[in-house]
Design an enzyme around this catalytic site. Structure first.
Site, PDB file in Angstrom:
ATOM      1  N   GLU A 278     -26.240 -26.677 -17.105  1.00  0.00           N
ATOM      2  CA  GLU A 278     -25.934 -26.660 -15.847  1.00  0.00           C
ATOM      3  C   GLU A 278     -25.497 -25.243 -15.235  1.00  0.00           C
ATOM      4  O   GLU A 278     -24.441 -25.279 -14.298  1.00  0.00           O
ATOM      5  CB  GLU A 278     -24.813 -27.953 -15.337  1.00  0.00           C
ATOM      6  CG  GLU A 278     -25.691 -29.311 -15.719  1.00  0.00           C
ATOM      7  CD  GLU A 278     -24.817 -30.307 -15.156  1.00  0.00           C
ATOM      8  OE1 GLU A 278     -23.515 -30.337 -14.937  1.00  0.00           O
ATOM      9  OE2 GLU A 278     -25.384 -31.489 -15.318  1.00  0.00           O
TER      10      GLU A 278
ATOM     11  N   GLU B 118     -29.090 -35.486 -19.920  1.00  0.00           N
ATOM     12  CA  GLU B 118     -27.896 -36.021 -19.256  1.00  0.00           C
ATOM     13  C   GLU B 118     -28.296 -37.122 -18.371  1.00  0.00           C
ATOM     14  O   GLU B 118     -29.020 -36.656 -17.238  1.00  0.00           O
ATOM     15  CB  GLU B 118     -26.610 -35.216 -18.602  1.00  0.00           C
ATOM     16  CG  GLU B 118     -25.828 -34.393 -19.603  1.00  0.00           C
ATOM     17  CD  GLU B 118     -24.840 -33.672 -19.171  1.00  0.00           C
ATOM     18  OE1 GLU B 118     -24.279 -34.098 -18.010  1.00  0.00           O
ATOM     19  OE2 GLU B 118     -24.437 -32.736 -19.431  1.00  0.00           O
TER      20      GLU B 118
END
Ligand code: AHR
Ligand code: AHR
Length: 527
Positions: free
Chosen positions: A200, A321
């Site tokens: 991220e 995720e």
């Protein structure tokens, strides 16, 4: 009663094959966060629990776990048994998550006494480094999982990343390969196949946030260098949700360097003041539609880049995720421990339907996370219980793994309420109340059906299997596995471990099925 246009039908096309369902869609994720590693993988101790003097942990977390509940290496047996023997999780992502962006792997290898305790920047705790690379690999061997390591592209350097790959995979007479030999007493490399280029990196919450183009330039250099050292690794680029500008920039630049592109998305209610509680069910169960739309867009972005760069090999998605997470409920203050209800279990089944329907694109999916942290499994010092969201994962893995995903057409009423995000209903189109995927196996056809209507049971819904009548395929019995409870808010806990669980039955197949309001049903139709 005669059927009306309101009555749903399900048409299944066994000859319209999408692709084999990748077993890796049942992968997991463990991060140094809350009680995931320390409390889930290892028993929690005062030393390892990631507390700080400012954020102390409840004392009862530290009841000792008796040694007969641990493996010879000190790992929790109960968690291993669920992960290995029940869900058969094929790959495990580690060590983060946001945690990885300030993690230095060398802190976590070598004699325990010498390991440095470090401030942990992502979640504000302290990291004991008791669990490091060697412990992770040992645990993966016990769990029969492929290790999947995420590299630190926050405070980490390329040379540190190269050393990590060398430590794990080096076979030569070089420093880090020899360091691994010294630590393990064995020559054999770890052969870690899956590596991802940061976590991220786009996020303002990340240590070392970067712009898409800055990230793409650096990740390109890292990918090139890592593949010089070990061309056999599978490299994963850091994507956003699949449909963002970030994804386009990163994919354009890295499509000829990486093997998979990662995306993350969580669904959940997400209303801070909870004044909109009546919207909770609809928003939650239809949320995974956003993931499917994002995947369709990512498919276009990838193929556009492949055409431009003449990349003939397919680049697939690592959805590394995903899950149900209400950030107002699972917060850093409670170690992201969220308690899930039936609504969330239905959302989880819809998530898995997405991965099955997109079998030709999704190579890997990692539930976030595998234990304690926004997880299907909650542990205590001497045992665990399974949350509602555990059961869809278990059923899909047990029955649909290895099957061929096939096309399904559903005719059903649509959801008229508010979706989260709203663009699901305005741009993708109003979600159908029946959400279905199907897989073909040598002796069975599996059909997974979520009835997303909160209050309508659909009776005797025809499941028409195209061409099977003409081909006289003899259909015999059907095994039905159902997750249902009268109350959409029903959940499991220490006292009510099986409030929401699976009810199974077997009968002759009659060509139709009744789907209870707010239920999940997995039909195994034998032929
Ligand atoms: O899974 C919890 C967190 O969600 C992860 O650390 C991060 O990657 C994501 O934002
Ligand atoms: O309600 C479940 C099943 O639906 C019944 O057993 C079957 O006969 C019906 O179609």
């Amino acid at each position: 009663m005669p059927r009306t246009y309101q009555d749903p039908t399900i048409d299944i096309f066994p000859s319209a094959r999408i692709d084999t369902v990748s077993p890796l869609i049942f992968s997991g994720f463990i991060e140094h966060l809350g009680r995931c590693i320390y409390g889930g993988i290892l028993p929690a101790t005062r030393e390892t629990f990631p507390y700080t003097p400012r954020k102390p942990c409840p004392k009862d977390q530290f009841t000792e776990t008796p040694s007969n509940l641990l493996t010879s290496q000190g790992f929790r047996k109960d968690v291993l048994e669920v992960i290995r023997d029940e869900v058969a999780v094929p790959a495990m992502r580690w060590p983060g998550g946001n945690f990885v962006s300030s993690y230095h792997w060398e802190d976590g290898v070598g004699p325990l006494e010498g390991r440095k305790r470090r401030p942990e920047l992502a979640w504000g705790f302290e990291e004991s480094n008791v669990f490091g690379t060697d412990e992770f690999i040992s645990w993966c061997r016990e769990a029969k999982c492929e290790p999947y390591i995420c590299l630190n592209m926050g405070t980490g350097t390329l040379s540190e990343a190269l050393h990590w790959v060398e430590y794990c995979n080096g076979t030569g007479d070089t420093y880090y390969a020899n360091l691994r030999r010294k630590h393990t007493g064995q020559d054999e490399p770890y052969k870690v196949k899956y590596w991802s280029l940061g976590n991220e990196v786009y996020g303002p919450w990340q240590v070392g946030q970067q712009t898409a183009s800055a990230y793409a330039t650096i990740a390109h250099q890292w990918a090139h260098a890592i593949k010089l050292f070990d061309p056999s690794v599978i490299l994963v680029s850091c994507g956003l949700s699949g449909l963002d500008e970030w994804d386009g920039v990163v994919i354009d630049r890295l499509v000829d360097q990486v093997d998979l592109h990662s995306v993350h998305l969580y669904t959940g209610f997400g209303d801070r003041d909870r004044s909109q509680a009546e919207k909770e069910f609809g928003r939650s169960v239809h949320g995974p539609e956003a993931a499917e739309y994002a995947l369709e867009i990512a498919r276009g972005l990838i193929n556009k880049a492949r055409v431009a760069k003449r990349v003939s090999k397919p680049i697939k998605i690592a959805f590394d995720e995903y899950g149900v997470w209400d950030e107002t409920v699972g917060t850093p203050h409670n170690g992201l421990e969220q308690f899930y209800n039936l609504t969330d279990a239905l959302a989880m089944a819809c998530w898995l339907n997405v991965f099955v329907r997109q079998a030709d694109l999704v190579e890997m999916a990692c539930i976030a996370q595998s234990v304690n942290v926004i997880s299907p499994i909650i542990t205590g010092p001497t045992g665990l219980f399974k949350q509602t969201i555990y059961y869809p994962l278990y059923l899909f893995s047990k029955y649909m793994r290895g099957g061929t995903s096939i096309k399904v057409e559903v005719d059903s009423p649509v959801f008229e309420g508010e979706t989260l995000p709203t663009w699901i209903s305005t741009i993708k189109g109003k979600p159908k109340l029946l959400d279905v995927s199907a897989t073909l196996h040598p002796k069975a056809l599996c059909v997974a059906v979520v009835n997303r209507s909160e209050d309508t049971t659909y009776t005797d819904v025809p499941l028409r299997i195209a061409s099977w009548d003409a081909e006289r395929v003899k259909v015999g019995r059907v095994e039905a596995h159902e997750i249902w409870h009268e109350d959409v808010k029903a959940r499991n806990g220490w006292e009510s471990k099986e409030e929401v669980a699976v009810k199974s039955s077997t009968e002759e197949w009659k060509g139709s099925w009744t789907f209870k309001k707010h239920s999940f049903t997995l039909l195994v139709i034998e032929f």
